[in-house]
Design an enzyme around this catalytic site. Structure first.
Site, PDB file in Angstrom:
ATOM      1  N   ASP A   1       0.861  -1.197   0.000  1.00 48.09           N
ATOM      2  CA  ASP A   1       0.000   0.000   0.000  1.00 48.09           C
ATOM      3  C   ASP A   1       0.896   1.247   0.000  1.00 48.09           C
ATOM      4  O   ASP A   1       0.938   1.989   0.970  1.00 48.09           O
ATOM      5  CB  ASP A   1      -0.892  -0.091   1.251  1.00 48.09           C
ATOM      6  CG  ASP A   1      -1.879   1.047   1.390  1.00 48.09           C
ATOM      7  OD1 ASP A   1      -1.995   1.848   0.458  1.00 48.09           O
ATOM      8  OD2 ASP A   1      -2.527   1.094   2.455  1.00 48.09           O
TER       9      ASP A   1
ATOM     10  N   LYS B   1       0.862   3.947  -1.959  1.00 46.54           N
ATOM     11  CA  LYS B   1       0.211   5.243  -2.263  1.00 46.54           C
ATOM     12  C   LYS B   1       1.205   6.204  -2.923  1.00 46.54           C
ATOM     13  O   LYS B   1       1.471   7.302  -2.412  1.00 46.54           O
ATOM     14  CB  LYS B   1      -0.379   5.884  -1.006  1.00 46.54           C
ATOM     15  CG  LYS B   1      -1.502   5.075  -0.370  1.00 46.54           C
ATOM     16  CD  LYS B   1      -2.186   5.849   0.743  1.00 46.54           C
ATOM     17  CE  LYS B   1      -3.298   5.109   1.403  1.00 46.54           C
ATOM     18  NZ  LYS B   1      -2.880   3.996   2.270  1.00 46.54           N
TER      19      LYS B   1
ATOM     20  N   ASP C   1       3.939  10.905  -6.868  1.00 45.42           N
ATOM     21  CA  ASP C   1       4.896  11.853  -7.459  1.00 45.42           C
ATOM     22  C   ASP C   1       4.824  11.804  -8.993  1.00 45.42           C
ATOM     23  O   ASP C   1       4.024  11.066  -9.562  1.00 45.42           O
ATOM     24  CB  ASP C   1       6.307  11.526  -6.937  1.00 45.42           C
ATOM     25  CG  ASP C   1       7.163  12.779  -6.760  1.00 45.42           C
ATOM     26  OD1 ASP C   1       7.071  13.695  -7.615  1.00 45.42           O
ATOM     27  OD2 ASP C   1       7.923  12.844  -5.779  1.00 45.42           O
TER      28      ASP C   1
HETATM   29  O1  S5P Z   1      -8.594   5.629   2.381  1.00 44.36           O
HETATM   30  C1  S5P Z   1      -7.880   4.787   2.882  1.00 44.36           C
HETATM   31  C2  S5P Z   1      -6.978   4.046   2.112  1.00 44.36           C
HETATM   32  C3  S5P Z   1      -6.227   3.049   2.711  1.00 44.36           C
HETATM   33  S1  S5P Z   1      -5.296   2.026   1.690  1.00 44.36           S
HETATM   34  N1  S5P Z   1      -7.967   4.489   4.211  1.00 44.36           N
HETATM   35  C4  S5P Z   1      -7.208   3.536   4.821  1.00 44.36           C
HETATM   36  O2  S5P Z   1      -7.370   3.316   6.027  1.00 44.36           O
HETATM   37  N2  S5P Z   1      -6.291   2.833   4.072  1.00 44.36           N
HETATM   38  C5  S5P Z   1      -5.394   1.824   4.707  1.00 44.36           C
HETATM   39  O3  S5P Z   1      -6.207   0.774   5.231  1.00 44.36           O
HETATM   40  C6  S5P Z   1      -4.573   2.352   5.863  1.00 44.36           C
HETATM   41  O4  S5P Z   1      -3.313   2.805   5.403  1.00 44.36           O
HETATM   42  C7  S5P Z   1      -4.450   1.137   6.778  1.00 44.36           C
HETATM   43  O5  S5P Z   1      -3.339   0.340   6.384  1.00 44.36           O
HETATM   44  C8  S5P Z   1      -5.711   0.329   6.498  1.00 44.36           C
HETATM   45  C9  S5P Z   1      -6.805   0.491   7.534  1.00 44.36           C
HETATM   46  O6  S5P Z   1      -6.436  -0.077   8.758  1.00 44.36           O
HETATM   47  P1  S5P Z   1      -7.453  -0.141  10.005  1.00 44.36           P
HETATM   48  O7  S5P Z   1      -6.588  -0.557  11.131  1.00 44.36           O
HETATM   49  O8  S5P Z   1      -8.038   1.221  10.171  1.00 44.36           O
HETATM   50  O9  S5P Z   1      -8.499  -1.177   9.641  1.00 44.36           O
END
Ligand code: S5P
Length: 262
Positions: free
Chosen positions: A91, A93, A96
């Protein structure tokens, strides 16, 4: 494609080999659960991946938070992916210009393109970011998700930004196979995007830092998304990760079965 088609039927619509294999894997394993393994030691990451491995279709990593990262971690995760039959999604993201993301994707300490089946990118720089990542990823049969929306409160990824992101995905369909999104968007002829949705949790609604959690059924059945991404709901304090992963797998899969039979 329609939200009522099975993952297996949809696998036939994809030209990208990783997207195809991923949809087949979900059906074979009866899992639409991705574990968001946000832990900071190599041992903890390996242990978590091994315990939850039987229940997940996709291990989502933030490899740059691991204090003691080394190539052996990548080798062990790759071996676990084979053992348990899941794929890996770094992940990262990316955000750039095309030339820079090419280097960030292929080189440096992590060499993400060498081991991560799937990665993702913001579209804030414009389409050059997709072109750059595609130059590296496509020859390796990798694929990309675009962040069309985010789960966090006050996100700026909405409206025209989201619509333009969807158009960019359509333009680079051989490499862009889906979205990080909070809902399924209206399909155009020939679309078959894979929707992966973070912000999924059954026991709490927020984390005090802007994260917002929804129930798997709401995400998969009501909003039509394909993959639930779950982190702290599985490995949070006091939780048994294998038990929770099984619980989320069952909730996600039964919502999917209900959706395709509607
Ligand atoms: O909009 C987003 C996109 C991502 S990829 N919101 C997020 O929370 N994430 C990722 O999903 C975030 O970086 C984390 O790794 C995961 C959510 O984790 P949780 O512990 O909140 O379920």
């Amino acid at each position: 494609m329609s939200a009522s088609m099975s993952y297996l039927e949809r696998s036939k619509l994809h030209s990208n080999p990783t997207a195809k294999a991923f949809l087949e894997l979900m059906e074979r394993k009866k899992s639409n659960l991705s574990l968001a393994a946000d832990v900071t030691s190599k041992a903890a990451l390996i242990e978590l991946a091994d315990k939850t491995g039987p229940y997940i279709c996709l291990l989502k990593t933030h490899i740059d938070v691991v204090d003691d990262f080394d190539q052996d971690l990548v080798d062990q995760l790759t071996a676990l992916a084979k053992k348990h039959d899941f794929m890996i999604f770094e992940d990262r993201k990316f955000a750039d210009i095309g030339n820079t993301v090419k280097l960030q994707y292929s080189s440096g300490v992590y060499k993400i393109a060498s081991w991560s089946d799937i990665t993702n990118a913001h579209t804030v720089p414009g389409e050059g970011i997709i072109q750059g990542l595609r130059e590296v990823g496509l020859p390796l049969n990798r694929c990309l998700l675009l962040l069309a929306e985010m789960s966090s409160a006050g996100t700026l990824a909405k409206g025209d930004y989201t619509n333009t992101t969807i158009e960019l995905a359509r333009k680079y369909k051989d490499f862009v196979v889906g979205f990080i999104a909070m809902q399924r968007y209206a399909d155009k002829e020939g679309d078959d995007f894979i929707y992966m949705t973070p912000g999924v949790g059954m026991d709490q609604k927020t984390d005090g830092l802007g994260q917002q959690w929804k129930h798997p059924r709401e995400v998969v059945y009501d909003l039509g998304c394909d993959v639930i991404i779950v982190g702290r709901g599985i490995y949070g304090q006091g939780r048994d990760p294998a038990k929770e992963a099984k619980r989320y797998q069952e909730a996600g899969w039964s919502a999917y079965l209900e959706r395709i039979s509607k």
